[in-house]
Motif scaffolding. Structure first.
Motif, PDB file in Angstrom:
ATOM      1  N   LYS A  62       0.843  -1.197   0.000  1.00 11.42           N
ATOM      2  CA  LYS A  62       0.000   0.000   0.000  1.00 11.42           C
ATOM      3  C   LYS A  62       0.880   1.250   0.000  1.00 11.42           C
ATOM      4  O   LYS A  62       1.969   1.241   0.573  1.00 11.42           O
ATOM      5  N   CYS A  78       5.276   4.163  14.673  1.00 10.74           N
ATOM      6  CA  CYS A  78       4.070   4.982  14.809  1.00 10.74           C
ATOM      7  C   CYS A  78       4.088   6.149  13.842  1.00 10.74           C
ATOM      8  O   CYS A  78       3.044   6.686  13.506  1.00 10.74           O
ATOM      9  N   GLY A  79       5.279   6.594  13.403  1.00 12.69           N
ATOM     10  CA  GLY A  79       5.340   7.685  12.437  1.00 12.69           C
ATOM     11  C   GLY A  79       5.252   9.064  13.053  1.00 12.69           C
ATOM     12  O   GLY A  79       5.117  10.044  12.340  1.00 12.69           O
ATOM     13  N   ILE A  80       5.333   9.160  14.384  1.00 11.97           N
ATOM     14  CA  ILE A  80       5.261  10.480  15.023  1.00 11.97           C
ATOM     15  C   ILE A  80       6.478  11.317  14.644  1.00 11.97           C
ATOM     16  O   ILE A  80       6.371  12.524  14.416  1.00 11.97           O
ATOM     17  N   ASN A 107       0.601   4.124   1.487  1.00 13.96           N
ATOM     18  CA  ASN A 107       0.848   4.796   2.757  1.00 13.96           C
ATOM     19  C   ASN A 107       1.576   3.933   3.775  1.00 13.96           C
ATOM     20  O   ASN A 107       1.832   4.389   4.875  1.00 13.96           O
ATOM     21  N   ALA A 108       1.868   2.672   3.421  1.00 14.85           N
ATOM     22  CA  ALA A 108       2.423   1.753   4.414  1.00 14.85           C
ATOM     23  C   ALA A 108       3.663   2.343   5.074  1.00 14.85           C
ATOM     24  O   ALA A 108       4.473   2.991   4.422  1.00 14.85           O
ATOM     25  N   ARG A 109       3.772   2.134   6.375  1.00 14.38           N
ATOM     26  CA  ARG A 109       4.953   2.645   7.072  1.00 14.38           C
ATOM     27  C   ARG A 109       5.588   1.531   7.881  1.00 14.38           C
ATOM     28  O   ARG A 109       4.896   0.744   8.515  1.00 14.38           O
ATOM     29  N   GLU A 119       6.025  12.968  11.478  1.00 15.66           N
ATOM     30  CA  GLU A 119       4.956  13.952  11.537  1.00 15.66           C
ATOM     31  C   GLU A 119       5.414  15.262  12.169  1.00 15.66           C
ATOM     32  O   GLU A 119       5.026  16.337  11.730  1.00 15.66           O
ATOM     33  N   VAL A 120       6.239  15.159  13.215  1.00  8.89           N
ATOM     34  CA  VAL A 120       6.617  16.383  13.921  1.00  8.89           C
ATOM     35  C   VAL A 120       7.822  17.073  13.294  1.00  8.89           C
ATOM     36  O   VAL A 120       8.108  18.202  13.630  1.00  8.89           O
ATOM     37  N   MET A 128       8.370   1.533  17.297  1.00  9.44           N
ATOM     38  CA  MET A 128       7.075   0.896  17.107  1.00  9.44           C
ATOM     39  C   MET A 128       6.334   1.405  15.875  1.00  9.44           C
ATOM     40  O   MET A 128       5.130   1.276  15.775  1.00  9.44           O
TER      41      MET A 128
END
Lengths: 196, 387, 211
Positions: free
Chosen positions: A40, A110-112, A42-44, A115-116, A108
Motif C-alpha cells: 500500500k 508509529c510515524g510520530i 501509505n504503508a509505514r 509527523e513532527v 514501534m
C-alpha cells in the motif's frame, strides 16, 4: 426439524470451499515469499533520513533539532548535535547530526517522528524484511544506514514526496526572494550613500 | 488445563473441605497459557465434579503500566500507545483519548473529521464483533472454520485502514482536534463497496451459526447476568444491553455527531450467552446502517482544528473525563493537566477490565466447559485488561 | 440535572454531619467535583445512589491520584512604606500543600441518563494514614478498580471485601503509580542508543566492580 440448521451451515461451508477454487474473494491468501501483495502506498515500517543530491553526508536534510528525539514515544532515537555547521538545501549554515541512531528493535513504527519533523527530513520507509543474525548491532541503525535519497522517497511514497518537495521548493523560493530583496535593498542603500 | 492442587492458597482461604456427597473439591488453574483464555489470563477455579464452585480471575501478566508511561511522555506521544490497549480497536481507543484531550483543552473538531471518525469507529465495531463471534464459536468447539471466515472479512477492513493510515492495526490516526490525513474519494468509494460486501457476509455468517442447534443448546440460559447486578457492577457495552438495559454512550452523550444518524440500540431480554451473541450480530447491522449514512453524507472541508498544535501542546491546568462507546463497552480517559507538556494524571477506564468483575457471578453453578464460553462472551483483550 | 450547589445542599440536609466542598476545575471541560469527608462518605454515596431525583446508579470510573507534598510559590505585589515613600515590593509567598492520596469516582445515572457527578475522598497523608472508605458496598463496579488503586497507589480502602493486589504480583512491595516511585535497577544490558539506559548500565557495572 432437528439438524436443519446444521445442514444449512454445511451448505455455507461447501459454498466457501468450492468457491475458493474460482473466486479470489473467498481465497484471499497469497503464498509469501513466492507471491507478494502490492504494498500500500501509505504503508509505514521504520524511519529513514532523506538526503538530496548524490552525497548523503552533504545532502542530509536533518539539522539535529532533536524534536523527533523528544517526541518519540518509545525513545528509540538518539542524536548528538554537531559542533560545527554545514550549509543546508537553502545554502544556510545549519547544525547537522554528528550521530543519529535509531534502535529499530525498540521502534514501534508509529510515524510520530515523521509527523513532527519541521524540516521534511525524517520519513517512513516501507522496507520490512529486516531480519538479521546480530540481535543487538544489526538492529541499531546509524545514520549511514538510515540515510536514503530523495529518489527513494519518491519511489516508495510518490504522493507524500511530491507534497514534501513542494514545501521545500516554496521554502527555497521564499529564501531566494528574501535574499533578492535584501540584495536590492543593499544596492539601493549603496546608491543612496554614493552621492553623499 | 493443568491440575495444580493449592496453586495459589491466598485466593482460597475460605475453601470448603469437601462437598455434601463427601467427594473432594478439585482446584485447577486455567491458564495463563490456555487457548480459551484469549491471552495470558488465568482463572483459579474450584470444581465440584464439573460444576464451578469458586472462580477467581487472575491477571496482570501483560501489565506494563501504560498510565505511568503516558505520564512520562507528551500528550501526543501517548496516542500510539493507546493503539496497543485494545489492539483490535485502535481507532476507538484513539477517539476516546482524543475526545478527552479535546475536552481538556477546549478544541473543536471540523465536520469532515467528525464524519471520518464515525466511519472509522463503526468499521472498528464491525471488525471487533466479527472477530468476537468467530472466537466465541471457536470456544464452543467449532475449531477454525467460522473464525477464519471472520478473519477473512476483518482483513478487508484492515486493508482499508492500511491504505489510509499506513498500518493495519496500530493506526495512530486521530489527532487532537481532527485526524492525521484526509481520505480520498477513491478510498470512500472502496469503503462503500466493502460495506455492501460486509452485509452479504453477515447474512452468510448468520446462516452458518445463528440457528445452529448446538450453538443454541450451549448458549441459551447459560451465564445469565441479571439486570440489577449488571448496572451495579458497572458493566457496559453489549454485555449490559444483553441484560436489557438501554444504555449506549452514543445515544446518551451524543458525542461527535452521533445525533445525526438514524440507528437503533439492540436490547436483549434474558442476559444469557445467546443474547450477548445476538446483540453483537444486530449491532453490526446497525453499524452498517451508520456507515452507509456517513459515507453518503460526508462533507468537504478541513480536517484539523486551526487552534490545534502538533508541537508544544500544553493544556491549561484542570481535569477532564471523556468517554465513548467502544465495541467492548464504555472506554473513558481521565486526564489531569498541571500545565506542563505531560499529563499529570492519565487514567484509562478499560471496559473489558471492569466487565470481568462479574465473571465469578456468571460462572457459579455452571459447568467448567461453559465457563470458557462465558469468558469468551465477556469479550476481553488482555492488552486492555492488564494495561 | 441539578447544579452541584443544589446537590451539595441536599446531601448536607439528608446526611447529617457530612462536610462537602466543591472543588474548582479551570479546564474548559467544566467538570467540578465534590470532596467528601471520609467519615460520612459511605452514607453520602448511598444517598447519591438511592435518591430518586439523582439516581446515580452507575459508577463509571474510579481511580487514584497521587499528590505529593508541594511548595507552591506565589508572587504577590505589596505596597510598603519605605523611608516615607510608598514603594511596591514583590514578595514570594510560599504555601505548602500537604501530601495526600485521592480517590476519584465518576458517577452517572443509567436510569435518568445524566452525569457525571464527580466525588472525591482524600487520605490524611501518603504514609501510614492512607485510608479511605471503600465504596464497593454501594457500587460493585468499584471492586476491581479500588483493588487497582490499592495496588498502584497504595490507598487502603476500608470495608473492601477482597483487597488484594490485582495487576502486580502479590510479593511486590512498592506502589508504582506514585510520583516518587523509583524503578528497580534490573536492566539487562543491551546496546541501546538511549543515554539514560547506558548511564544506568555503566553505573551498575561500576558498582559491581567496586566491592
Amino acid at each position: 426439524m432437528l439438524g436443519e440448521a446444521i445442514i444449512k451451515g454445511m451448505a455455507v461451508t461447501a459454498k466457501n470451499f468450492f468457491g475458493s477454487y474460482v473466486s479470489k474473494e473467498r481465497l484471499p491468501t497469497v503464498q509469501y515469499p513466492e507471491e507478494r501483495l502490492v504494498p500500500k502506498e501509505n504503508a509505514r515500517q521504520f524511519p529513514f533520513l532523506v538526503y538530496d543530491g548524490d552525497d548523503w553526508e552533504k545532502g542530509l536534510r536533518c539539522v539535529s533539532c532533536q524534536i523527533c528525539e523528544k517526541e518519540c514515544p518509545p525513545k528509540c532515537i538518539y542524536i548528538i548535535k554537531s559542533k560545527d555547521k554545514k550549509p543546508d538545501y537553502k545554502g544556510q549554515a545549519q547544525f547537522y547530526p554528528a550521530r543519529f541512531d535509531i534502535d529499530i528493535s525498540v521502534c514501534m513504527s508509529c510515524g510520530i517522528c515523521a509527523e513532527v519533523c519541521p524540516f521534511e527530513s525524517i520519513k517512513m520507509d516501507t522496507e520490512f524484511e529486516l531480519s538479521t543474525g546480530d540481535r543487538f548491532g544489526g538492529l541499531l541503525l546509524p545514520k549511514e544506514k538510515l540515510a536514503k535519497s530523495n529518489e527513494h522517497y519518491r519511489k516508495v511514497h510518490p504522493t507524500d514526496a511530491a507534497a514534501s518537495d513542494a514545501v521545500l521548493a516554496a521554502e527555497i523560493a521564499k529564501a531566494e526572494a528574501k535574499a533578492k530583496a535584501a540584495a536590492e535593498a543593499k544596492v539601493k542603500a549603496d546608491a543612496e550613500k554614493k552621492p553623499a | 488445563m493443568s491440575a495444580v492442587a493449592g496453586a495459589n492458597p491466598r485466593n482460597f482461604e475460605l475453601l470448603p473441605k469437601g462437598d455434601a456427597n463427601g467427594g473432594e473439591l478439585l482446584e485447577i488453574s486455567m491458564g495463563p497459557h490456555h487457548p480459551s483464555t484469549h491471552g495470558v489470563f488465568r482463572m483459579d477455579v474450584v470444581l465440584d465434579g464439573e460444576k464451578v464452585v469458586k472462580l477467581k480471575p487472575v491477571f496482570g501478566y501483560l501489565h506494563r503500566n501504560h498510565e505511568k508511561i503516558a505520564e512520562g511522555t507528551s500528550y501526543l506521544a501517548s496516542m500510539p500507545y493507546t493503539d496497543r490497549l485494545d489492539y483490535f480497536c485502535s481507532m476507538t481507543n484513539n477517539w476516546a483519548y482524543a475526545l478527552s484531550v479535546e475536552k481538556l483543552a477546549g478544541l473543536t473538531v471540523p465536520e469532515r473529521a467528525e464524519y471520518i471518525r464515525v466511519i472509522m469507529a463503526e468499521l472498528t465495531r464491525v471488525l471487533n464483533h466479527i472477530c468476537l463471534i468467530g472466537f466465541f464459536v471457536q470456544d464452543m468447539g467449532a475449531l477454525g472454520t467460522p473464525l477464519m471466515y471472520a478473519f477473512r472479512e476483518r482483513e478487508r477492513i484492515l486493508d482499508l485502514f492500511e491504505e489510509l493510515t499506513g498500518a493495519r492495526m496500530m493506526c495512530n490516526y486521530l489527532r487532537f482536534g481532527g485526524v492525521r490525513c484526509d481520505v480520498s474519494e477513491s478510498w470512500l468509494k472502496r469503503a462503500g463497496e466493502e460495506v455492501v460486501k460486509l452485509e452479504s457476509f453477515m447474512d452468510e455468517f448468520e446462516q452458518l451459526v445463528a440457528q445452529n442447534e448446538i450453538v443454541m443448546a450451549r448458549t441459551q440460559g447459560i451465564g445469565v447476568l441479571p439486570r440489577e447486578l449488571a448496572i451495579n457492577a458497572s458493566i457496559t457495552g453489549p454485555m449490559l444491553r444483553a441484560s436489557g438495559v438501554n444504555y449506549d454512550v452514543r445515544k446518551v452523550d451524543k458525542y461527535g455527531i452521533y445525533d445525526r444518524f438514524e440507528f437503533k440500540i439492540p436490547l436483549g431480554e434474558h442476559g444469557d450467552l445467546y443474547d450477548r451473541y445476538m446483540i453483537r450480530v444486530l449491532e453490526m447491522r446497525e453499524s452498517v446502517k451508520i456507515l452507509k449514512q456517513a459515507l453518503r453524507d460526508i462533507p468537504d472541508g478541513p480536517i484539523m482544528d486551526s487552534k490545534a498544535k502538533l508541537r508544544g501542546f500544553r493544556p491549561k491546568p484542570g481535569e477532564a473525563y471523556g468517554r465513548i462507546e467502544s465495541p467492548k463497552g464504555e472506554l473513558g480517559f481521565y486526564l489531569i493537566s498541571d500545565g506542563s507538556p505531560n499529563p499529570y494524571r492519565y487514567r484509562v477506564r478499560p471496559p473489558s477490565f471492569i466487565n470481568l468483575t462479574i465473571l465469578e457471578d456468571m460462572c457459579l453453578g455452571q459447568r467448567v466447559a461453559d465457563a470458557v464460553i462465558i469468558l469468551g462472551s465477556v469479550d476481553i483483550v488482555l492488552g486492555e485488561v492488564d494495561r | 440535572m441539578e447544579t452541584l450547589e443544589q446537590i451539595k445542599a441536599r446531601i448536607e440536609s439528608a446526611v447529617p454531619g457530612a462536610v462537602i466542598t466543591i472543588l474548582p476545575n479551570e479546564s474548559p471541560s467544566g467538570q467540578l467535583s465534590l470532596l467528601l469527608s471520609n467519615s460520612q462518605a459511605l452514607a453520602v454515596a448511598k444517598f447519591l445512589r438511592d435518591d430518586s431525583a439523582l439516581c446515580l446508579d452507575y459508577c463509571s470510573n474510579m481511580t487514584g491520584v497521587d499528590w505529593p507534598e508541594l511548595v507552591i510559590k506565589n508572587k504577590v505585589k505589596k505596597k510598603v512604606m519605605f523611608e516615607g515613600v510608598e514603594k511596591e515590593v514583590e514578595e514570594t509567598l510560599e504555601t505548602v500543600r500537604p501530601p495526600y492520596l485521592e480517590a476519584v469516582y465518576h458517577l452517572y445515572s443509567m436510569a435518568k441518563k445524566h452525569g457525571p457527578v464527580i466525588i472525591r475522598t482524600r487520605t490524611e497523608d501518603r504514609g501510614a494514614k492512607n485510608h479511605v472508605p471503600s465504596l464497593t458496598p454501594i457500587w460493585r463496579g468499584c471492586e476491581f478498580q479500588e483493588r487497582e488503586a490499592y495496588d498502584l497507589f497504595g490507598i487502603v480502602f476500608d470495608g473492601h471485601p477482597d483487597l488484594r493486589r490485582i495487576l502486580m504480583w502479590d510479593e511486590f512491595k512498592d506502589h508504582p503509580m506514585r510520583k516518587d516511585y523509583v524503578e528497580p535497577d534490573d536492566y539487562e544490558y543491551e546496546p541501546t542508543p538511549h543515554d539514560e539506559v547506558v548511564e544506568k548500565v555503566k553505573a551498575r557495572q561500576a558498582k559491581e566492580v567496586a566491592p
